[in-house]
Design a protein around this motif. Structure first.
Motif, PDB file in Angstrom:
ATOM      1  N   ASN A  56       0.854  -1.188   0.000  1.00 37.09           N
ATOM      2  CA  ASN A  56       0.000   0.000   0.000  1.00 37.09           C
ATOM      3  C   ASN A  56       0.889   1.236   0.000  1.00 37.09           C
ATOM      4  O   ASN A  56       1.965   1.229   0.599  1.00 37.09           O
ATOM      5  N   TYR A  57       0.434   2.295  -0.653  1.00 42.00           N
ATOM      6  CA  TYR A  57       1.250   3.505  -0.685  1.00 42.00           C
ATOM      7  C   TYR A  57       0.402   4.764  -0.802  1.00 42.00           C
ATOM      8  O   TYR A  57      -0.748   4.727  -1.211  1.00 42.00           O
ATOM      9  N   ARG A  58       1.027   5.857  -0.411  1.00 45.32           N
ATOM     10  CA  ARG A  58       0.469   7.196  -0.553  1.00 45.32           C
ATOM     11  C   ARG A  58       1.487   8.012  -1.328  1.00 45.32           C
ATOM     12  O   ARG A  58       2.695   7.864  -1.113  1.00 45.32           O
ATOM     13  N   THR A  59       1.025   8.882  -2.219  1.00 40.69           N
ATOM     14  CA  THR A  59       1.935   9.768  -2.938  1.00 40.69           C
ATOM     15  C   THR A  59       1.442  11.207  -2.836  1.00 40.69           C
ATOM     16  O   THR A  59       0.234  11.463  -2.776  1.00 40.69           O
ATOM     17  N   VAL A  85      -2.560  10.783  -3.582  1.00 41.34           N
ATOM     18  CA  VAL A  85      -3.252   9.559  -3.949  1.00 41.34           C
ATOM     19  C   VAL A  85      -2.936   8.489  -2.912  1.00 41.34           C
ATOM     20  O   VAL A  85      -1.781   8.323  -2.512  1.00 41.34           O
ATOM     21  N   ALA A  86      -3.955   7.775  -2.475  1.00 39.99           N
ATOM     22  CA  ALA A  86      -3.805   6.631  -1.572  1.00 39.99           C
ATOM     23  C   ALA A  86      -4.240   5.393  -2.344  1.00 39.99           C
ATOM     24  O   ALA A  86      -5.360   5.337  -2.841  1.00 39.99           O
ATOM     25  N   THR A  87      -3.334   4.408  -2.441  1.00 43.36           N
ATOM     26  CA  THR A  87      -3.594   3.242  -3.274  1.00 43.36           C
ATOM     27  C   THR A  87      -3.193   1.966  -2.554  1.00 43.36           C
ATOM     28  O   THR A  87      -2.180   1.930  -1.857  1.00 43.36           O
ATOM     29  N   SER A 108       4.946   7.234   0.555  1.00 45.20           N
ATOM     30  CA  SER A 108       4.860   6.595   1.862  1.00 45.20           C
ATOM     31  C   SER A 108       4.325   5.188   1.629  1.00 45.20           C
ATOM     32  O   SER A 108       3.155   5.004   1.329  1.00 45.20           O
ATOM     33  N   ASN A 109       5.227   4.209   1.713  1.00 48.01           N
ATOM     34  CA  ASN A 109       4.866   2.803   1.518  1.00 48.01           C
ATOM     35  C   ASN A 109       4.506   2.222   2.865  1.00 48.01           C
ATOM     36  O   ASN A 109       5.257   2.353   3.827  1.00 48.01           O
TER      37      ASN A 109
END
Length: 144
Positions: A56-59, A85-87, A108-109
């Motif tokens: 999961n990550y945020r950019t 973006v949160a994915t 942010s992983n």
């Protein structure tokens, strides 16, 4: 409205041999909470290696625009400065790169089970992986 440029004068960018058009600066490798926070800088009008996100990550785009391409090279999405973006892990393999200027993106992983990034060949087969141990080693090398 005044437009501000991201000040990267206090960031010492690093590269990984064999990975063109990509620089990084790691802030934290959190082995307890299974996360890695870092900045990536992708070169203007270039693409980085084909890859898949396995965590999961945020950019957050802090400079320029992030361009995301499908494996066949087709432009999939453009994320302008300020885009967040949160994915979840998974998703389609892709390449990324900058627009008309270098793009700087905070990643942010989170909830890393094993692998964060899976690097792929043209047949979408894994050729390399980066997980917590690899980022821990890069962070250690970054501080020397």
């Amino acid at each position: 409205m005044t437009v501000y440029q991201f000040d990267e004068s206090n960031i010492r960018w690093h590269t990984i041999e064999g990975f063109d058009h990509l620089s990084y600066f790691i802030y934290e490798v959190d082995e307890i909470n299974k996360g890695v926070d870092l900045l990536f800088k992708f070169s203007a009008n270039q693409k980085i290696a084909l890859h898949r996100h396995k965590a999961n990550y945020r950019t957050l785009v802090v400079q320029g625009e992030l361009r995301i391409y499908r494996p066949n090279g087709e432009l999939k999405e453009i994320r302008p400065v300020g885009s967040y973006v949160a994915t979840d892990a998974g998703g389609e393999p892709h390449t990324e790169g900058g627009g008309d200027q270098d793009v700087v993106v905070f990643f942010s992983n989170r909830n890393v089970a094993d692998v964060i990034y899976e690097i792929l060949d043209d047949d979408l087969q894994p050729i390399a992986t980066f997980g917590l141990p690899e980022f821990k080693a890069l962070l250690k090398a970054q501080s020397t």
